[in-house]
Enzyme design. Structure first.
Site, PDB file in Angstrom:
ATOM      1  CD  GLN A  36     -35.759 -62.790  54.563  1.00 40.82           C
ATOM      2  OE1 GLN A  36     -34.609 -62.637  54.930  1.00 40.82           O
ATOM      3  NE2 GLN A  36     -36.833 -61.917  54.781  1.00 40.82           N
ATOM      4  CG  HIS A  67     -38.345 -57.188  69.630  1.00 35.54           C
ATOM      5  ND1 HIS A  67     -38.847 -58.363  69.966  1.00 35.54           N
ATOM      6  CD2 HIS A  67     -37.969 -56.903  68.488  1.00 35.54           C
ATOM      7  CE1 HIS A  67     -38.759 -58.826  68.618  1.00 35.54           C
ATOM      8  NE2 HIS A  67     -38.312 -57.921  67.807  1.00 35.54           N
ATOM      9  CG  ASP A  91     -40.334 -59.755  64.587  1.00 31.56           C
ATOM     10  OD1 ASP A  91     -40.774 -59.068  65.572  1.00 31.56           O
ATOM     11  OD2 ASP A  91     -39.105 -59.774  63.936  1.00 31.56           O
ATOM     12  CD  GLU A 111     -39.621 -57.234  56.593  1.00 32.42           C
ATOM     13  OE1 GLU A 111     -39.065 -56.978  57.798  1.00 32.42           O
ATOM     14  OE2 GLU A 111     -38.856 -57.661  55.930  1.00 32.42           O
ATOM     15  CG  ASP A 142     -35.114 -51.043  49.131  1.00 29.20           C
ATOM     16  OD1 ASP A 142     -34.674 -50.969  50.442  1.00 29.20           O
ATOM     17  OD2 ASP A 142     -34.410 -51.212  48.100  1.00 29.20           O
ATOM     18  CG  ASP A 160     -35.842 -55.572  64.179  1.00 27.79           C
ATOM     19  OD1 ASP A 160     -34.814 -56.225  64.198  1.00 27.79           O
ATOM     20  OD2 ASP A 160     -36.877 -55.923  64.421  1.00 27.79           O
ATOM     21  CG  ASP A 163     -26.537 -61.260  61.785  1.00 24.99           C
ATOM     22  OD1 ASP A 163     -27.184 -60.467  62.310  1.00 24.99           O
ATOM     23  OD2 ASP A 163     -26.263 -62.372  61.591  1.00 24.99           O
TER      24      ASP A 163
HETATM   25  N1  AG3 Z   1     -33.487 -58.918  63.740  1.00 25.62           N
HETATM   26  C1  AG3 Z   1     -32.084 -59.169  64.069  1.00 25.62           C
HETATM   27  C2  AG3 Z   1     -31.602 -60.396  63.965  1.00 25.62           C
HETATM   28  C3  AG3 Z   1     -30.354 -60.703  63.965  1.00 25.62           C
HETATM   29  C4  AG3 Z   1     -29.577 -61.918  64.363  1.00 25.62           C
HETATM   30  N2  AG3 Z   1     -28.753 -62.521  64.083  1.00 25.62           N
HETATM   31  C5  AG3 Z   1     -28.402 -63.883  64.016  1.00 25.62           C
HETATM   32  N3  AG3 Z   1     -28.927 -64.645  64.760  1.00 25.62           N
HETATM   33  N4  AG3 Z   1     -27.072 -64.123  63.404  1.00 25.62           N
HETATM   34  C6  AG3 Z   1     -34.239 -59.623  64.498  1.00 25.62           C
HETATM   35  C7  AG3 Z   1     -35.697 -59.468  64.322  1.00 25.62           C
HETATM   36  C8  AG3 Z   1     -36.591 -59.194  65.483  1.00 25.62           C
HETATM   37  N5  AG3 Z   1     -37.506 -58.325  65.267  1.00 25.62           N
END
Ligand code: AG3
Length: 285
Positions: A36, A67, A91, A111, A142, A160, A163
């Site tokens: 990404q 969180h 993170d 992760e 994965d 976590d 989207d």
């Molecule tokens: N993980 C979820 C992110 C979702 C945010 N979506 C968006 N901004 N469209 C966040 C990672 C934090 N540990």
């Protein structure tokens, strides 16, 4: 996206032209990882901002608003969460909150993108030492394969992810939830973030439908998260005899919570009325 729109601002555009933005002082990083595009900004008022594929992941000042509700409701509702699995969360914020619980013997984090871990460790440091905790095992890989092949069992599984649109979409499918269910102990809880209530309502309903085919019971709640188009949705899947509507307040002491309030746990289950009605319209539930 990026510096588009107002100068010196980062804006994330949601569907239908809705945006969430921060004034920024500088762009510290912009790299293409194996998976990404990763950007890191210094904002005017919220510390550093981490962005993946144009979507806000967190701001340093306020990340707890995501969180805490992701982690603590399931941790405090489970009678004795000893083994916890986190999928995503590179993170380290989720891992940090999980390890605050004295019951935890092992927390595995899987992760897929090691660049997220590296950048977070170097620039964000929101793990606050969690990566070094002897109870933590960090796996770069994965999460779907890990669930299928590791044979490990967990009391709580926390998703976590990014989207329910784009590359993480399969983390919101029936097949994936079945793997999660099978990796839970006899009594177990799973939680996933499920996107913006207003702007990803269809995806939220879709994830709810997929989960309802697998779990013994499911719950939904929403929470206002700094940096996301709020309210944000969360879905909880229950396996076996666990009551997610009640939490063990004695274990909430010492968690240093700022946003989620375990003493008001019963107020967590909020959804705008039209969304609640859509969710409750599912015939199987
Ligand atoms: N993980 C979820 C992110 C979702 C945010 N979506 C968006 N901004 N469209 C966040 C990672 C934090 N540990």
């Amino acid at each position: 996206m990026g510096f588009s729109g107002e100068e010196n601002a980062f804006i994330e555009w949601y569907p239908r032209g809705y945006g969430v933005g921060f004034k920024v002082k500088a762009r510290l990083l912009e790299i293409q990882t194996r998976y990404q595009r990763l950007e890191l900004y210094e904002t005017e008022g919220f510390g550093k901002l981490l962005v993946l594929d144009g979507t806000v992941q967190l701001v340093e000042r306020g990340e707890e608003s995501y969180h805490e509700p992701l982690v603590h409701p399931v941790m405090l509702a489970h009678p004795n969460p000893e083994r916890v699995l986190i999928i995503g969360g590179g993170d380290g914020g989720t891992l940090r909150e999980v390890l605050k619980h004295g019951t935890v013997e092992k927390a595995v984090m899987v992760e897929i993108d090691d660049a997220v871990i590296d950048v977070s460790r170097r620039y964000l440091k929101i793990d606050r030492g969690a990566f070094e905790d002897p109870r933590a095992e960090v796996i770069v890989g994965d999460g779907v394969e890990y669930l299928r092949n590791s044979g490990e069992k967990f009391d709580v599984i926390i998703i976590d992810s990014t989207d329910p649109v784009g590359p993480a979409k399969m983390l919101f499918s029936e097949g994936f939830y079945r793997d999660v269910y099978n990796a839970l102990n006899e009594k177990g809880l799973m939680v996933t973030q499920a996107g913006s209530v207003y702007l990803f309502t269809d995806e939220l309903l879709g994830a709810y439908r997929e989960m309802s085919r697998v779990f013994d019971r499911i719950y939904y709640f929403s929470f206002p998260v700094i940096g996301y188009a709020s309210p944000w949705s969360f879905l909880v899947g229950v396996k076996g005899d666990v009551d997610f509507t009640r939490v063990d307040l004695s274990r909430a002491e010492g968690l240093e919570l700022k946003y989620y309030d375990p003493e008001r746990h019963e107020t967590l289950f909020q959804m705008p009325r039209y969304v609640r009605e859509l969710l409750e319209a599912f015939p199987s539930l």
